[in-house]
Design an enzyme around this catalytic site. Structure first.
Site, mmCIF file in Angstrom:
data_model
loop_
_atom_site.group_PDB
_atom_site.id
_atom_site.type_symbol
_atom_site.label_atom_id
_atom_site.label_comp_id
_atom_site.label_asym_id
_atom_site.label_seq_id
_atom_site.Cartn_x
_atom_site.Cartn_y
_atom_site.Cartn_z
ATOM 1 N N LYS A 102 0.952 -1.340 0.229
ATOM 2 C CA LYS A 102 0.106 0.064 -0.149
ATOM 3 C C LYS A 102 0.597 1.315 -0.188
ATOM 4 O O LYS A 102 2.335 1.467 -0.003
ATOM 5 C CB LYS A 102 -0.669 0.151 1.666
ATOM 6 C CG LYS A 102 -2.114 0.804 1.622
ATOM 7 C CD LYS A 102 -3.159 0.458 0.367
ATOM 8 C CE LYS A 102 -4.720 1.364 0.276
ATOM 9 N NZ LYS A 102 -5.311 0.520 0.027
ATOM 10 N N GLY A 214 -21.102 6.336 2.067
ATOM 11 C CA GLY A 214 -19.987 6.569 0.806
ATOM 12 C C GLY A 214 -20.438 6.336 -0.493
ATOM 13 O O GLY A 214 -21.503 6.006 -1.076
ATOM 14 N N ASN A 217 -16.386 5.760 -5.581
ATOM 15 C CA ASN A 217 -16.622 4.382 -6.562
ATOM 16 C C ASN A 217 -16.834 3.239 -6.587
ATOM 17 O O ASN A 217 -17.674 3.168 -6.915
ATOM 18 C CB ASN A 217 -15.026 4.384 -7.394
ATOM 19 C CG ASN A 217 -14.314 4.164 -8.100
ATOM 20 O OD1 ASN A 217 -15.572 3.622 -9.166
ATOM 21 N ND2 ASN A 217 -13.289 4.016 -8.461
ATOM 22 N N ALA A 218 -17.113 2.715 -5.214
ATOM 23 C CA ALA A 218 -17.421 2.001 -4.704
ATOM 24 C C ALA A 218 -19.142 1.596 -4.223
ATOM 25 O O ALA A 218 -20.147 1.391 -4.957
ATOM 26 C CB ALA A 218 -16.698 1.472 -3.031
ATOM 27 N N GLY A 219 -19.647 2.774 -2.873
ATOM 28 C CA GLY A 219 -20.395 2.938 -3.153
ATOM 29 C C GLY A 219 -21.772 3.448 -3.712
ATOM 30 O O GLY A 219 -22.687 2.766 -4.222
HETATM 31 N N1 GLU Z 1 -7.604 0.364 -3.616
HETATM 32 C C1 GLU Z 1 -7.766 -0.936 -3.792
HETATM 33 C C2 GLU Z 1 -8.570 -2.342 -2.268
HETATM 34 O O1 GLU Z 1 -8.190 -1.392 -0.839
HETATM 35 C C3 GLU Z 1 -7.484 -1.566 -5.187
HETATM 36 C C4 GLU Z 1 -6.242 -2.440 -4.976
HETATM 37 C C5 GLU Z 1 -5.805 -3.076 -6.139
HETATM 38 O O2 GLU Z 1 -6.166 -2.304 -7.565
HETATM 39 O O3 GLU Z 1 -4.403 -3.176 -6.035
HETATM 40 O O4 GLU Z 1 -8.233 -2.797 -2.229
#
Ligand code: GLU
Length: 421
Positions: A102, A214, A217-219
């Site tokens: 990350k 939220g 993108n996800a929500g």
């Molecule tokens: N940021 C997203 C997660 O936390 C996607 C990570 C990715 O696709 O590598 O899962």
């Protein structure tokens, strides 16, 4: 308790239930590498600002490090360590051949101009490029980073290594090597997981009321997908406000309103509520798609949802998680619920490596298979160990990681050196 301490606590609980080899737990409790960099960037007004950036590489036991980058004023090493650790488990839960990583830059992305964002991104890549690469550490979008930032990331990396390297980052726009279906993947994957859970508990979309925290993108995609499947989406919120209507909202209409006004607030046919109020409304499924620590020791007593679907990373603290499971609230954990994102990232990376692009149906079929099989494995483990879904998901991941560790040798000679190009 910090986010990382939360993660360690979750790990210890699951390790105990499955009787994990203590040596494996010790290996998994420490990221392989953490890098802190400083990024001097010339701002539009001529001043120089020095930003702090991070990249944490947690584990490459099962494959290259994989995980997003967030641009957030509150980012710190503890948070990035927690998220990198959870990425390793997330990839292991869905059985994709990656480890976890990350990254983040401490900045307020909303206040930066496009030019400033581009310069921050290029500086960040320059600072970390020696430890990343398509076969070593692959980035992706996360909070307040997007396809444009991924495109700059890929461009800068390709320039530095003097060859086109789209596979160094996923979540790119289609025009520069992105994959169809990546935008909706987190929400779509979470929906498949929820549907597997619902099948087992005889729940039907038509009689299931949902609240989504939220609207990013996800929500926003989750709300639209669930609405399309016949769920009643009663409430929605973004970082500024929430809207609620017991009889249901049309998420596409709310999105249109947000595009015009900048917020969901003031959407006609709904009452305005605060984000905090929305979380405490009665519902069948509460989708947490905003950010970490949203359900915590302060509001856990007031949560009335029956099921929580964690599309964000770490939205429920360990304390709240324990309390809610005692109350019979089921938490479908982040490392399973939001793994659709990294799964389609994996598909994007495969397409980049082959320079051959798949049609949308192929991506959707493959994503569904991964999410359904992973959910079933977690639900089976849960049954076997009489534990929570989170503990079962951790056990599922630990099982695969511990086996990899054993096969590679317990003193695993993992790539800890700086990568040479
Ligand atoms: N940021 C997203 C997660 O936390 C996607 C990570 C990715 O696709 O590598 O899962």
């Amino acid at each position: 308790m910090s986010f990382y301490e939360n993660t360690l606590k979750n790990m210890q609980k699951a390790a105990k239930i499955m009787n994990l080899d203590p040596e494996a737990l010790e290996v998994l409790s420490k990221p392989q590498k953490t890098l802190i960099v400083s990024l001097p960037v010339r701002m539009d007004d001529g001043t120089l600002k020095v930003f702090e950036g991070f990249r944490v590489q947690h584990s490459e036991l099962r494959g290259p490090f994989k995980g997003g980058i967030r641009y957030l004023a509150e980012v710190d090493l503890d948070e990035i360590k927690a998220l990198a650790t959870e990425m390793s488990f997330k990839c292991a839960v869905v059985g994709i051949p990656y480890g976890g990583g990350k990254g983040g830059v401490k900045c307020n992305a909303k206040e930066l101009s496009q030019g400033e964002l581009e310069r921050v991104t290029r500086k960040y890549v320059q600072a970390i490029y020696q430890i990343i690469g398509p076969e070593h550490d692959i980035s992706a979008p996360d909070m307040y980073t997007n396809g444009q930032i991924m495109a700059w990331f890929m461009d800068e990396y390709s320039r530095l290594v003097n060859k086109y390297q789209p596979g160094v980052v996923t979540g790119k726009p289609i025009e520069v090597g992105g994959s169809l279906g990546r935008n909706t993947a987190t929400a779509q994957g979470g929906t498949y997981v929820l549907q597997e859970y619902m099948k087992l508990h005889d729940m039907k979309p038509e009689s299931t009321k949902v609240i989504v925290q939220g609207f990013g993108n996800a929500g926003s995609f989750a709300a639209e997908i669930l609405h399309g499947l016949g769920f009643t989406v009663m409430g929605l919120s973004d970082s500024k406000a929430g809207v609620y209507n017991e009889n249901g909202l049309d998420p596409a209409g709310v999105m249109e309103h947000k595009k015009k006004t900048g917020s969901v607030s003031g959407f006609s046919g709904a009452t305005s509520v605060t984000n905090a109020e929305l979380l405490e409304k009665p519902c069948d499924v509460l989708v947490l798609a905003a950010m970490e620590n949203q359900v915590n020791d302060k509001n856990m007593m007031n949560i009335k949802a029956k099921v929580i679907l964690e599309l964000a990373n770490g939205p429920t603290t360990a304390e709240a998680d324990e309390y809610l499971s005692g109350q019979g609230v089921v938490v479908i954990p982040d490392i399973l619920a939001n793994a659709g994102g990294v799964t389609v990232s994996y598909f994007e990376w495969l397409q980049n490596q082959q320079s051959y692009y798949w049609p949308l149906e192929e991506i959707q079929t493959k994503l569904k298979r991964v999410m359904v099989e992973s959910s079933q494995r977690v639900l089976d483990i849960q049954k076997e160990h009489h534990c929570t879904m989170r503990q079962a998901a951790y056990i599922s991941a630990f099982d695969r990681m511990a086996k990899a560790l054993k096969l590679r040798g317990s003193g695993a000679n993992l790539l800890c050196k700086v990568y040479n190009h």
